[in-house]
Design a protein around this motif. Sequence first.
Motif, PDB file in Angstrom:
ATOM      1  N   ALA A 139       0.838  -1.215   0.000  1.00 36.58           N
ATOM      2  CA  ALA A 139       0.000   0.000   0.000  1.00 36.58           C
ATOM      3  C   ALA A 139       0.870   1.263   0.000  1.00 36.58           C
ATOM      4  O   ALA A 139       1.835   1.367   0.764  1.00 36.58           O
ATOM      5  N   HIS A 140       0.512   2.181  -0.875  1.00 38.20           N
ATOM      6  CA  HIS A 140       1.303   3.413  -1.027  1.00 38.20           C
ATOM      7  C   HIS A 140       0.452   4.508  -1.666  1.00 38.20           C
ATOM      8  O   HIS A 140      -0.622   4.235  -2.204  1.00 38.20           O
ATOM      9  N   LEU A 141       0.978   5.748  -1.634  1.00 41.78           N
ATOM     10  CA  LEU A 141       0.446   6.848  -2.427  1.00 41.78           C
ATOM     11  C   LEU A 141       1.409   7.055  -3.585  1.00 41.78           C
ATOM     12  O   LEU A 141       2.592   6.729  -3.476  1.00 41.78           O
ATOM     13  N   ASP A 142       0.922   7.635  -4.699  1.00 44.77           N
ATOM     14  CA  ASP A 142       1.798   7.823  -5.858  1.00 44.77           C
ATOM     15  C   ASP A 142       2.488   9.181  -5.851  1.00 44.77           C
ATOM     16  O   ASP A 142       2.959   9.624  -6.896  1.00 44.77           O
ATOM     17  N   ARG A 143       2.551   9.829  -4.713  1.00 44.15           N
ATOM     18  CA  ARG A 143       3.193  11.137  -4.662  1.00 44.15           C
ATOM     19  C   ARG A 143       4.429  11.036  -3.798  1.00 44.15           C
ATOM     20  O   ARG A 143       4.386  10.464  -2.718  1.00 44.15           O
ATOM     21  N   LEU A 199      -4.816   5.800  -1.239  1.00 42.71           N
ATOM     22  CA  LEU A 199      -3.930   4.704  -0.841  1.00 42.71           C
ATOM     23  C   LEU A 199      -4.316   3.482  -1.686  1.00 42.71           C
ATOM     24  O   LEU A 199      -5.501   3.193  -1.851  1.00 42.71           O
ATOM     25  N   HIS A 200      -3.312   2.788  -2.219  1.00 41.02           N
ATOM     26  CA  HIS A 200      -3.617   1.645  -3.082  1.00 41.02           C
ATOM     27  C   HIS A 200      -2.471   0.647  -3.048  1.00 41.02           C
ATOM     28  O   HIS A 200      -1.353   0.985  -2.659  1.00 41.02           O
ATOM     29  N   GLU A 201      -2.766  -0.570  -3.491  1.00 41.68           N
ATOM     30  CA  GLU A 201      -1.744  -1.620  -3.500  1.00 41.68           C
ATOM     31  C   GLU A 201      -2.059  -2.614  -4.607  1.00 41.68           C
ATOM     32  O   GLU A 201      -3.184  -2.673  -5.100  1.00 41.68           O
TER      33      GLU A 201
HETATM   34 FE   LIG Z   1       0.863   3.301  -7.269  1.00 44.08          FE
END
Ligand SMILES: [Fe+2]
Length: 207
Positions: free
Chosen positions: A127-131, A186-188
């Motif tokens: 899980a992460h943010l793309d920024r 938030l996505h993974e």
């Molecule tokens: Fe991503």
Amino acid sequence: MPAISFDGSLAVPGLSIVDGLCQAGWLMQEHFISPELSRQLAAECVQSMLSGKMKGAGVGSGHAPLLQPDIRGDHIEWLEIGRSEACDRYLAHMETLRCMLNRELFLGLEEYESHFALYAPGAFYRAHLDRFRDDDKRTVSVVLYLNDDWLPEHGGALRLHPQGAPVVDILPQAGRMAMFMSGEMLHEVLPTARQRLSIAGWFRRRA
Ligand SMILES: [Fe+2]
Ligand SMILES: O=C(O)CCC(=O)C(=O)O
């Protein structure tokens, strides 16, 4: 407010860009590109891996992103204009989408960057943010999937974690496109049981 539509219709009929991105923070579209273009891009992605052009993806921005296979295990190759006819068609699509997003949402998106991604069986992206902490220009994330006949038991779903709403799992089926706000969603990528091909990209605004 027009919905996004290139070759197909929206997965959620009537959902506009504004409703999707601004209210829910994400949206998804089926048939974003034609099956023929999807097959060409998939073949190019596999060829890139076989010829050794794909590199283990790193974490973080800057010149030397760190390889951290416990966080992400995909291999990537960045796309450039002129790489192939299929890539140029895809990038032209994204330019149309960039203009549409700016027209509808006044996001001031200036650039698009994207890469092929290949997740070998067992790979995932936690899980992460793309920024990035030191570069907040990435504004809208777009992922296009290139895999025929994806079944739930293959794993590898994109799992979105919208704030205050249930998680959303999107299977990486060919022609499907997922779009979300880079800095907020938030996505993974859940562990995949099968080779998983995609193009991940980001619309960036001026600093
Ligand atoms: Fe991503
Ligand atoms: O492939 C996906 O579904 C998402 C990939 C992703 O989150 C990324 O590359 O930052």
